[in-house]
Design an enzyme around this catalytic site. Structure first.
Site, PDB file in Angstrom:
ATOM      1  N   THR A 114      21.619 -36.517 -14.718  1.00 34.23           N
ATOM      2  CA  THR A 114      22.724 -35.998 -13.896  1.00 34.23           C
ATOM      3  C   THR A 114      22.485 -34.544 -13.517  1.00 34.23           C
ATOM      4  O   THR A 114      21.797 -33.809 -14.250  1.00 34.23           O
ATOM      5  CB  THR A 114      24.041 -36.115 -14.691  1.00 34.23           C
ATOM      6  OG1 THR A 114      25.049 -35.345 -14.055  1.00 34.23           O
ATOM      7  CG2 THR A 114      23.908 -35.628 -16.128  1.00 34.23           C
ATOM      8  N   GLU A 150      24.525 -32.399 -13.871  1.00 27.55           N
ATOM      9  CA  GLU A 150      25.300 -31.566 -14.803  1.00 27.55           C
ATOM     10  C   GLU A 150      24.415 -30.902 -15.862  1.00 27.55           C
ATOM     11  O   GLU A 150      24.854 -29.974 -16.537  1.00 27.55           O
ATOM     12  CB  GLU A 150      26.401 -32.399 -15.452  1.00 27.55           C
ATOM     13  CG  GLU A 150      27.310 -32.965 -14.385  1.00 27.55           C
ATOM     14  CD  GLU A 150      28.561 -33.637 -14.898  1.00 27.55           C
ATOM     15  OE1 GLU A 150      28.975 -33.339 -16.024  1.00 27.55           O
ATOM     16  OE2 GLU A 150      29.112 -34.461 -14.152  1.00 27.55           O
ATOM     17  N   LYS A 163      23.069 -35.323 -22.231  1.00 26.60           N
ATOM     18  CA  LYS A 163      22.171 -35.805 -21.171  1.00 26.60           C
ATOM     19  C   LYS A 163      20.929 -34.900 -21.064  1.00 26.60           C
ATOM     20  O   LYS A 163      19.819 -35.387 -20.869  1.00 26.60           O
ATOM     21  CB  LYS A 163      22.903 -35.853 -19.819  1.00 26.60           C
ATOM     22  CG  LYS A 163      24.017 -36.874 -19.716  1.00 26.60           C
ATOM     23  CD  LYS A 163      23.567 -38.319 -19.780  1.00 26.60           C
ATOM     24  CE  LYS A 163      22.798 -38.771 -18.563  1.00 26.60           C
ATOM     25  NZ  LYS A 163      22.484 -40.238 -18.631  1.00 26.60           N
TER      26      LYS A 163
HETATM   27  P1  NAD Z   1      29.804 -45.883 -16.666  1.00 24.72           P
HETATM   28  O1  NAD Z   1      30.542 -45.176 -17.754  1.00 24.72           O
HETATM   29  O2  NAD Z   1      30.572 -46.493 -15.537  1.00 24.72           O
HETATM   30  O3  NAD Z   1      28.902 -47.039 -17.292  1.00 24.72           O
HETATM   31  C1  NAD Z   1      28.173 -46.880 -18.470  1.00 24.72           C
HETATM   32  C2  NAD Z   1      27.718 -48.254 -18.946  1.00 24.72           C
HETATM   33  O4  NAD Z   1      26.906 -48.077 -20.110  1.00 24.72           O
HETATM   34  C3  NAD Z   1      28.880 -49.178 -19.340  1.00 24.72           C
HETATM   35  O5  NAD Z   1      28.654 -50.471 -18.825  1.00 24.72           O
HETATM   36  C4  NAD Z   1      28.805 -49.193 -20.871  1.00 24.72           C
HETATM   37  O6  NAD Z   1      29.273 -50.401 -21.443  1.00 24.72           O
HETATM   38  C5  NAD Z   1      27.316 -48.996 -21.099  1.00 24.72           C
HETATM   39  N1  NAD Z   1      27.029 -48.419 -22.427  1.00 24.72           N
HETATM   40  C6  NAD Z   1      27.617 -47.340 -22.986  1.00 24.72           C
HETATM   41  N2  NAD Z   1      27.100 -47.128 -24.220  1.00 24.72           N
HETATM   42  C7  NAD Z   1      26.163 -48.086 -24.420  1.00 24.72           C
HETATM   43  C8  NAD Z   1      25.258 -48.384 -25.492  1.00 24.72           C
HETATM   44  N3  NAD Z   1      25.253 -47.652 -26.599  1.00 24.72           N
HETATM   45  N4  NAD Z   1      24.417 -49.418 -25.341  1.00 24.72           N
HETATM   46  C9  NAD Z   1      24.427 -50.168 -24.211  1.00 24.72           C
HETATM   47  N5  NAD Z   1      25.259 -49.961 -23.186  1.00 24.72           N
HETATM   48  C10 NAD Z   1      26.113 -48.914 -23.286  1.00 24.72           C
HETATM   49  O7  NAD Z   1      28.769 -44.808 -16.127  1.00 24.72           O
HETATM   50  P2  NAD Z   1      28.191 -44.579 -14.654  1.00 24.72           P
HETATM   51  O8  NAD Z   1      29.096 -43.670 -13.929  1.00 24.72           O
HETATM   52  O9  NAD Z   1      27.791 -45.881 -14.065  1.00 24.72           O
HETATM   53  O10 NAD Z   1      26.880 -43.730 -15.020  1.00 24.72           O
HETATM   54  C11 NAD Z   1      25.644 -44.390 -15.283  1.00 24.72           C
HETATM   55  C12 NAD Z   1      24.590 -43.339 -15.560  1.00 24.72           C
HETATM   56  O11 NAD Z   1      24.481 -42.441 -14.464  1.00 24.72           O
HETATM   57  C13 NAD Z   1      24.895 -42.471 -16.777  1.00 24.72           C
HETATM   58  O12 NAD Z   1      23.696 -42.262 -17.480  1.00 24.72           O
HETATM   59  C14 NAD Z   1      25.414 -41.171 -16.201  1.00 24.72           C
HETATM   60  O13 NAD Z   1      25.114 -40.088 -17.050  1.00 24.72           O
HETATM   61  C15 NAD Z   1      24.621 -41.101 -14.909  1.00 24.72           C
HETATM   62  N6  NAD Z   1      25.247 -40.376 -13.780  1.00 24.72           N
HETATM   63  C16 NAD Z   1      26.511 -40.707 -13.376  1.00 24.72           C
HETATM   64  C17 NAD Z   1      27.060 -40.042 -12.273  1.00 24.72           C
HETATM   65  C18 NAD Z   1      28.433 -40.405 -11.742  1.00 24.72           C
HETATM   66  O14 NAD Z   1      28.922 -39.753 -10.813  1.00 24.72           O
HETATM   67  N7  NAD Z   1      29.080 -41.462 -12.236  1.00 24.72           N
HETATM   68  C19 NAD Z   1      26.335 -39.030 -11.623  1.00 24.72           C
HETATM   69  C20 NAD Z   1      25.044 -38.718 -12.090  1.00 24.72           C
HETATM   70  C21 NAD Z   1      24.511 -39.412 -13.167  1.00 24.72           C
HETATM   71  P1  TYD Z   2      35.065 -36.471 -12.754  1.00 26.45           P
HETATM   72  O1  TYD Z   2      35.270 -37.602 -11.816  1.00 26.45           O
HETATM   73  O2  TYD Z   2      35.541 -36.598 -14.163  1.00 26.45           O
HETATM   74  O3  TYD Z   2      33.506 -36.108 -12.692  1.00 26.45           O
HETATM   75  P2  TYD Z   2      32.725 -34.804 -13.256  1.00 26.45           P
HETATM   76  O4  TYD Z   2      33.621 -34.075 -14.175  1.00 26.45           O
HETATM   77  O5  TYD Z   2      31.565 -35.439 -13.935  1.00 26.45           O
HETATM   78  O6  TYD Z   2      32.345 -34.016 -12.056  1.00 26.45           O
HETATM   79  O7  TYD Z   2      35.769 -35.184 -12.154  1.00 26.45           O
HETATM   80  C1  TYD Z   2      35.447 -34.690 -10.857  1.00 26.45           C
HETATM   81  C2  TYD Z   2      36.229 -33.401 -10.651  1.00 26.45           C
HETATM   82  O8  TYD Z   2      37.616 -33.737 -10.587  1.00 26.45           O
HETATM   83  C3  TYD Z   2      36.083 -32.421 -11.802  1.00 26.45           C
HETATM   84  O9  TYD Z   2      36.053 -31.093 -11.279  1.00 26.45           O
HETATM   85  C4  TYD Z   2      37.354 -32.606 -12.618  1.00 26.45           C
HETATM   86  C5  TYD Z   2      38.369 -33.029 -11.583  1.00 26.45           C
HETATM   87  N1  TYD Z   2      39.423 -33.951 -12.064  1.00 26.45           N
HETATM   88  C6  TYD Z   2      40.774 -33.640 -11.846  1.00 26.45           C
HETATM   89  O10 TYD Z   2      41.120 -32.614 -11.235  1.00 26.45           O
HETATM   90  N2  TYD Z   2      41.718 -34.527 -12.298  1.00 26.45           N
HETATM   91  C7  TYD Z   2      41.388 -35.656 -12.993  1.00 26.45           C
HETATM   92  O11 TYD Z   2      42.298 -36.406 -13.431  1.00 26.45           O
HETATM   93  C8  TYD Z   2      39.995 -35.956 -13.194  1.00 26.45           C
HETATM   94  C9  TYD Z   2      39.583 -37.202 -13.937  1.00 26.45           C
HETATM   95  C10 TYD Z   2      39.051 -35.072 -12.703  1.00 26.45           C
END
Ligand code: NAD
Ligand code: TYD
Length: 354
Positions: free
Chosen positions: A125, A127, A157
């Site tokens: 990520t 982050e 991460k």
């Molecule tokens: P999510 O929380 O929606 O999904 C995570 C999945 O991992 C779930 O299905 C959960 O059951 C599974 N999981 C959790 N712990 C586990 C374990 N110990 N063993 C096996 N499975 C397990 O997350 P997401 O938003 O789809 O993110 C997926 C990846 O992308 C993560 O690594 C996250 O750090 C990265 N990422 C997410 C974003 C975003 O905006 N959502 C952005 C950049 C990177």
């Molecule tokens: P989020 O979707 O949790 O992603 P990340 O923190 O990984 O960027 O949050 C996106 C932005 O929105 C973050 O600045 C926190 C803000 N936020 C709110 O203002 N209210 C909320 O209820 C949530 C979940 C996030």
């Protein structure tokens, strides 16, 4: 190709599975997922019976289970999406983040070393770079920006990224890492900003904006992320890190207002609440490397992507209503007829949002 996709019952992992099954119908995809509160097996129902798909309920920290799966499936590629992914939860309880995000990553890579692999790809990520100031708009995260994390989530991460680099250098494991900005799109768990606001606005509930809502995130439509990962698997250079982002920065308050506008809801629903501890100010990716080396560019502009996303949540109310009611956690037992005990982790969600 045989690919193990971990965390494939979550948001980005499931979208990646759908993308890959369409793009590469000859690949076999094995989804390994623990089905935590964030994993929703019903998301995968359309692919569950496909002959080139297998779902395995497994924790990536379960070394014996992971080794057994590698022995059975002999994967060519492993793409690790499995993670605890929500910053707010990491602030409340860091431990599970360290366990899954760091130890789990090392177990997967140990399996890759033991059984051999063409590529291990780590989904990281933006982050891990920490944050950027709000008043310096021409500053971006590049692949050589130092890691400088803020939350237990981002620290876990970043730790995993360091381990991936170490396994590459020390053991010669063929690894790649991608660091993407905030994703949005179908099947995102409604604890994250965009789906949370859509769902709450539809129910005329207060929309909790942290602080003044001036924090900036760089949004990418999830399918564009999936395309980038596929490209890295096909053409990426082993040992390299690729940033993925589409120069689409928005203030949180702007996003919430846009959602209100699309849904015809009043801004009076917006409630400014206590700010997140250690809240990162701004994330912004410089995607020059993946563009120049692999030819990747995002295809979905935000105004189209957000419309599609809102429409998806309108058309798939059952999906998120089952999450809010906690019913989605029964799906596995119903599918597999097991009377396995599961902690109702959804209680956290209900406590916080209902
Ligand atoms: P999510 O929380 O929606 O999904 C995570 C999945 O991992 C779930 O299905 C959960 O059951 C599974 N999981 C959790 N712990 C586990 C374990 N110990 N063993 C096996 N499975 C397990 O997350 P997401 O938003 O789809 O993110 C997926 C990846 O992308 C993560 O690594 C996250 O750090 C990265 N990422 C997410 C974003 C975003 O905006 N959502 C952005 C950049 C990177
Ligand atoms: P989020 O979707 O949790 O992603 P990340 O923190 O990984 O960027 O949050 C996106 C932005 O929105 C973050 O600045 C926190 C803000 N936020 C709110 O203002 N209210 C909320 O209820 C949530 C979940 C996030």
């Amino acid at each position: 190709m045989r690919i193990i996709v971990t965390g494939g019952a979550g948001f980005i992992g499931s979208n990646f599975i759908f993308y890959m099954m369409k793009k590469h119908p000859d690949y076999k995809i094995i989804c390994l997922d623990k089905l935590t509160y964030a994993g929703n097996l019903s998301t995968l129902k359309d692919v569950m019976d496909e002959p080139n798909f297998r779902f395995v309920k497994l924790d990536i920290c379960d070394r014996e289970g992971v080794y057994k799966l590698f022995e059975e499936e002999h994967p060519d590629l492993v793409v690790n999406f499995a993670a605890e992914s929500h910053i707010d939860r990491s602030i409340e309880n860091p431990e599970i983040f360290l366990q899954t995000n760091i130890i789990g990553t090392s177990v997967l890579m140990d399996a890759c070393r033991k059984y051999g692999i063409k590529r291990y790809h780590q989904i990281s990520t933006d982050e891990v770079y920490g944050d950027l100031p709000l008043d310096w708009p021409d500053l971006f995260f590049r692949e050589d920006t130092p890691l400088h994390t803020s939350s237990p989530y981002s620290s876990s991460k970043a730790s995993a990224d360091l381990l991936v680099g170490a396994y590459g250098r020390t053991y010669g494991l063929p690894v790649t890492i991608s660091r993407c900005s905030n994703n949005y799109g179908p099947y995102q768990f409604p604890e994250k900003l965009i789906p949370l606001m859509i769902q709450r606005a539809l129910d005329d509930k207060p929309l909790p904006v942290y602080g003044e809502g001036q924090n900036v995130r760089d949004w990418l439509y999830v399918e564009d992320h999936c395309k980038a990962i596929d490209l890295i698997l096909e053409k990426g250079t082993v040992g390299e890190v690729y940033n993925i982002g589409g120069h689409n920065e928005m203030h949180n308050i702007g996003i919430v207002k846009l959602i209100c506008d699309y849904l015809g809801k009043p801004y009076s629903l917006i409630e400014h609440v206590t700010d997140r501890k250690g809240h990162d100010q701004r994330y912004a990716i410089d995607p020059t490397k993946i563009h120049e080396e692999l030819g990747w560019l995002p295809e979905t502009v935000f105004k189209d992507g957000i419309k599609k996303t809102i429409q998806w949540y309108l058309d798939n109310k059952e999906w998120w209503e089952n999450i809010i009611s906690g019913d989605y956690q029964n799906y596995y037992q119903e599918m597999y007829g097991r009377s396995e005990e599961r902690k109702n982790e959804g209680n956290y969600f209900s406590r916080r949002l209902l």
